[in-house]
Write an enzyme that holds these catalytic residues in place. Sequence first.
Site, PDB file in Angstrom:
ATOM      1  N   GLY A  19      40.575  11.731  -6.307  1.00 21.76           N
ATOM      2  CA  GLY A  19      40.907  11.884  -7.722  1.00 21.76           C
ATOM      3  C   GLY A  19      40.171  10.934  -8.635  1.00 21.76           C
ATOM      4  O   GLY A  19      40.781  10.296  -9.493  1.00 21.76           O
ATOM      5  N   TYR A  59      19.009  18.170 -12.888  1.00 23.85           N
ATOM      6  CA  TYR A  59      17.735  18.642 -13.435  1.00 23.85           C
ATOM      7  C   TYR A  59      17.961  19.590 -14.598  1.00 23.85           C
ATOM      8  O   TYR A  59      18.774  20.485 -14.524  1.00 23.85           O
ATOM      9  CB  TYR A  59      16.935  19.390 -12.362  1.00 23.85           C
ATOM     10  CG  TYR A  59      16.515  18.538 -11.201  1.00 23.85           C
ATOM     11  CD1 TYR A  59      15.797  17.381 -11.412  1.00 23.85           C
ATOM     12  CD2 TYR A  59      16.838  18.905  -9.899  1.00 23.85           C
ATOM     13  CE1 TYR A  59      15.400  16.597 -10.347  1.00 23.85           C
ATOM     14  CE2 TYR A  59      16.436  18.129  -8.827  1.00 23.85           C
ATOM     15  CZ  TYR A  59      15.716  16.977  -9.048  1.00 23.85           C
ATOM     16  OH  TYR A  59      15.317  16.202  -8.000  1.00 23.85           O
ATOM     17  N   PHE A 108      41.715   7.582  -8.788  1.00 29.04           N
ATOM     18  CA  PHE A 108      43.125   7.446  -9.169  1.00 29.04           C
ATOM     19  C   PHE A 108      44.003   7.175  -7.950  1.00 29.04           C
ATOM     20  O   PHE A 108      44.934   6.375  -8.013  1.00 29.04           O
ATOM     21  CB  PHE A 108      43.596   8.720  -9.877  1.00 29.04           C
ATOM     22  CG  PHE A 108      45.005   8.635 -10.411  1.00 29.04           C
ATOM     23  CD1 PHE A 108      45.289   7.865 -11.526  1.00 29.04           C
ATOM     24  CD2 PHE A 108      46.045   9.324  -9.802  1.00 29.04           C
ATOM     25  CE1 PHE A 108      46.594   7.779 -12.027  1.00 29.04           C
ATOM     26  CE2 PHE A 108      47.345   9.253 -10.292  1.00 29.04           C
ATOM     27  CZ  PHE A 108      47.617   8.482 -11.412  1.00 29.04           C
ATOM     28  N   PHE A 109      43.687   7.817  -6.815  1.00 31.19           N
ATOM     29  CA  PHE A 109      44.487   7.597  -5.613  1.00 31.19           C
ATOM     30  C   PHE A 109      44.164   6.266  -4.938  1.00 31.19           C
ATOM     31  O   PHE A 109      44.925   5.799  -4.096  1.00 31.19           O
ATOM     32  CB  PHE A 109      44.283   8.736  -4.608  1.00 31.19           C
ATOM     33  CG  PHE A 109      44.871  10.045  -5.060  1.00 31.19           C
ATOM     34  CD1 PHE A 109      46.170  10.115  -5.533  1.00 31.19           C
ATOM     35  CD2 PHE A 109      44.122  11.205  -5.026  1.00 31.19           C
ATOM     36  CE1 PHE A 109      46.710  11.308  -5.959  1.00 31.19           C
ATOM     37  CE2 PHE A 109      44.658  12.417  -5.442  1.00 31.19           C
ATOM     38  CZ  PHE A 109      45.956  12.466  -5.915  1.00 31.19           C
ATOM     39  N   ALA A 110      43.055   5.680  -5.311  1.00 25.03           N
ATOM     40  CA  ALA A 110      42.691   4.386  -4.741  1.00 25.03           C
ATOM     41  C   ALA A 110      43.257   3.229  -5.555  1.00 25.03           C
ATOM     42  O   ALA A 110      43.747   2.244  -5.001  1.00 25.03           O
ATOM     43  CB  ALA A 110      41.174   4.260  -4.647  1.00 25.03           C
TER      44      ALA A 110
END
Length: 273
Positions: A142, A60, A145-147
């Site tokens: 992250g 908002y 990034f970690f996936a």
Amino acid sequence: MSGMKKIKLGSEGLEVSAIGLGCMGMSGGYGPAKPEQDMITLIHHAVNSGVTHLDTSDVYGPHTNEILVGKMGELKKLVEEGKIKYIGLSEAGPATIRRAHAVHPITAVQLEWSLWTRDAEEEVIPTCRELGIGIVPFAPLGSGFFASGPKVMDNLADNDLRKIIPRLQGENFDHNKLVYERVNEMAQRKGCTLSQLALAWVMHQGDDVGPIPGTTKIENLNQNLGALSVKLTVQDMAELESMASFKGARMPEQILVHSYKNSDTPPLSSWKF
């Protein structure tokens, strides 16, 4: 998974599932909004799997509405009227947390916390624990990034926030890819995915911590829930922390200027009524 582990946030004991579901990516942030029906299906699957904490938000103003709602203790009034029961803050610094908590007990503070980003450990997290406030880490993976590892940058939409995150650019990205590989080796030794290992690290920080990894896919949600089965020793935690030497800022400068380190709610004495 109706028997999913539960945690209690804040002094009021708000009980939620140990892993929540961050919903930002469903409507934007990481590219265009996803098909509504697909997201409804995902949410139903999460709830049926025992997830009781769905994290949603609006931006908002920006920033002016937070001050507006805070004037005349409006949130406290809404609690007293029975219209809301718990109050939480997001991306708030220690001073703001203390001022808000003095008006009405704060149940939870949402902040970025992961192997990727640990600066909140300096002041914000100790402040929350001193006051008995629950901790809700966003981006515990992250920003993906970690996936996905280095592949996270492949085929991003033009409006995907990750295109401008400093940690995912140039020399920073080259360095961080090497860190990813080291952490991934540990995940393989533990018999889990890297994302499960990173999420387990967050959950092992304490029973007052309820991370909210975001996803738009059922298979990713299921994988996140699998992190509940990953057990880490004190030695595992220390090894992970020694590896996680990531380079670059967690967010682009135009966003960081509004983060808890650079933007604080002005003291009540400065407000004009």
